[in-house]
Design an enzyme around this catalytic site. Structure first.
Site, short mmCIF file in Angstrom:
data_model
loop_
_atom_site.label_atom_id
_atom_site.label_comp_id
_atom_site.label_asym_id
_atom_site.label_seq_id
_atom_site.Cartn_x
_atom_site.Cartn_y
_atom_site.Cartn_z
N SER A 196 -13.75 26.03 18.77
CA SER A 196 -13.84 24.78 18.02
C SER A 196 -13.60 23.61 18.96
CB SER A 196 -12.78 24.77 16.94
OG SER A 196 -11.51 24.75 17.56
N LYS A 197 -14.17 22.48 18.60
CA LYS A 197 -14.08 21.37 19.54
C LYS A 197 -12.69 20.76 19.61
CE LYS A 197 -16.23 17.98 16.48
NZ LYS A 197 -17.52 17.44 16.13
N ARG A 198 -11.82 21.13 18.69
CA ARG A 198 -10.43 20.70 18.80
C ARG A 198 -9.79 21.28 20.05
NH1 ARG A 198 -7.72 19.39 13.23
NH2 ARG A 198 -9.19 17.73 12.87
N LYS A 199 -10.20 22.51 20.38
CA LYS A 199 -9.50 23.21 21.47
C LYS A 199 -10.31 23.31 22.75
CE LYS A 199 -6.45 25.58 18.42
NZ LYS A 199 -6.49 26.62 17.43
N ASN A 200 -11.62 23.18 22.65
CA ASN A 200 -12.50 23.34 23.81
C ASN A 200 -13.69 22.44 23.57
OD1 ASN A 200 -12.05 25.16 25.96
ND2 ASN A 200 -12.27 26.90 24.60
#
Ligand code: GLU
Length: 492
Positions: A253-257
């Site tokens: 997910s773009k929150r983490k990567n």
């Protein structure tokens, strides 16, 4: 045997996702290995969220990676149009066929009625689902209401008991109970198809023989299988690929990567290394070597070497692999590829107008504008001390700006400025009050060239990345803050 035909069918609703590239790569390799064809279809039936910009970005990202398609919206082909938004009549015709055969039916429920149905079922501790009430209407009544032009959707019938067997090329037969399936809407009240109808009709009409798609689609496979059966069509072979995961095993997910292919391009990764890494996700070469090209992968591709454990997309590993690729380039190639990346005339011409008036010698360019050639920057945390805001408010403001910029689809200076201004004003401040923070986060310096121009030139990927990094530098955002700020942000 008929020619193998595979496809990638992205919905153009955001940045070109690495997950799309990963699935495209496997479909591509599978087709090419069998001397077959690979098709690109755009699934843009969600009119609100689909954009042409996003579609173009998907084309560009796949081409950058070196994945080409035999048929698609931009290259044409015998089974077009390849954009679902241009195939409306086709879906109308096929859904009518299902209705006539009694496999699908009109449902006139209003949103309120469905809401009430759902609430009552939940109160009884049942899984909310459509209860089939439209099936109790008499044929005359249905005709009367249709003739009166009452708004309605078309739903498919599904068995209420038993199990559906999903033959998955990776897992073998997967059993999914029918009582988990809802009477899926196939056509919405506005006459547009849902994913299920459009996907099945198109895969059939486009002669797709093998569908490799993400594992997240496995639970809904019975509905697709039933549709093939209702139409009397041969079902393509199905393969549910393991999902890419963050290092903590959660779904990528773009929150983490960063998940946009364009981010990796802007960071200076080589497309061949990126493809190599995506190929390593859940698959390995027969000799287990780490570094291989697209041609190697096509040559040796074999579904039996796909492993089901969720592959972890880890930027550090990707960087390591990229380093291998970079170091093995002949030095002229290395220089040439770097030139293409950012030391090219176009990019320099975008930067030059902002630098020329601020230097006395060329040797001052790098200290002033070096951040244009960096991925992240390392600002001194002291640069984020603010005259009017405390440390928490600074983080809140930056988070809001980041969210605004994440939603911004047209990356232009005026629009970027408007985003920042809106946030500043919501906090009772002026645009200029936000500027020192932006300077620090984006350029890593206390002053430099105009930061709004710099953001436009750097592009959305690096700009957002640097804002995220600055937030991390300032201690990150707790779950509680995230929730609280999100609520306030939604009310902006
Ligand atoms: N449009 C779907 C997606 O965006 C396609 C899924 C499939 O391959 O069927 O993922």
């Amino acid at each position: 045997m008929s020619t193998v035909r595979t496809r990638i069918a992205p919905s153009p609703t955001g940045d070109p996702h690495v997950g799309t590239a990963y699935i495209a790569l496997f479909n591509y390799c599978f087709a090419k290995q069998h001397g077959g064809e690979f098709i690109l279809r755009i699934e843009d039936t969600d009119q609100l969220r689909s954009t042409r910009e996003s579609e173009q970005q998907i084309f560009d990202a796949l081409r950058w990676l070196g994945i080409e398609w035999n048929e698609g919206p931009d290259v044409g082909g015998p089974h077009g149009p390849y954009r679902q938004s241009e195939r409306g009549q086709i879906y109308q015709r096929y859904v009518q066929q299902l209705v006539d055969a009694g496999h699908a039916f009109p449902c006139f429920c209003t949103a309120e009625e469905l809401e009430q149905m759902r609430a009552e079922q939940q109160a009884r501790g049942e899984t909310p689902r459509y209860d089939g009430r439209a099936l109790l209407l008499s044929a005359d009544e249905v005709q009367r209401r249709l003739a009166a032009g009452e708004p309605h959707v078309i739903r498919m019938k599904v068995p209420s008991e038993g199990v559906c067997i999903v033959p998955d090329l990776l897992r073998g037969d997967v059993e999914i109970p029918w009582d988990r399936m809802d009477m899926q809407v196939l056509m919405k009240a506005d006459g547009l198809p849902t994913y299920f109808l459009a996907n099945v009709v198109d895969d059939h009409l486009m002669g797709i023989t093998h569908v490799l798609r993400g594992e997240e689609w496995l639970p809904s496979a019975p509905k697709l299988i039933k549709l093939y059966e209702y139409f009397g069509w041969e079902q393509p072979k199905l393969c549910y690929m393991p999902l890419l995961r963050n290092p903590d095993k959660s779904k990528l997910s773009k929150r983490k990567n960063p998940t946009s292919v364009t981010f990796y391009e802007r960071m200076g990764f080589l497309p061949e290394a990126m493809l190599n890494y995506l190929g390593r996700m859940g698959w390995s070469m027969p000799d287990e070597r780490e570094k291989f090209s697209l041609a190697d992968m096509v040559e040796h591709f074999d579904l039996s070497r796909v492993s089901l454990g969720g592959p972890i997309f880890d930027i550090e590993k990707l960087s390591w692999l990229n380093g291998q690729w970079l170091r093995e380039l002949p030095v002229e190639q290395f220089a040439e590829r770097a030139r293409q990346w950012a030391f090219n005339n176009d990019y320099l011409m975008r930067i030059a107008p902002h630098v020329q008036g601020r230097v006395e010698t060329f040797s001052q360019i790098a200290p002033l504008a070096g951040f244009f050639f960096q991925g992240g920057v390392q600002p001194d945390p002291a640069l984020f001390a603010h005259k009017k805001l405390n440390a928490d408010q600074v983080r809140q403001m930056m988070q809001w700006i980041l969210w605004k910029l994440e939603a911004l689809r047209t990356w232009e200076k005026d629009r970027i400025t408007a985003c920042i201004q809106q946030v500043a004003e919501a906090l009772g401040l002026k645009l200029r009050d936000a500027m020192p923070l932006m300077f620090a986060a984006i350029t890593g310096q206390a002053n430099s060239v105009s930061v709004l121009d710099a953001m436009e030139i750097l592009g959305p990927d690096l700009t957002r990345y640097r804002l995220r990094q600055a937030l991390e530098l300032l201690g990150g955002v707790s779950k509680r803050e995230n929730k609280e700020w999100e609520k306030l942000f939604a009310a902006l």
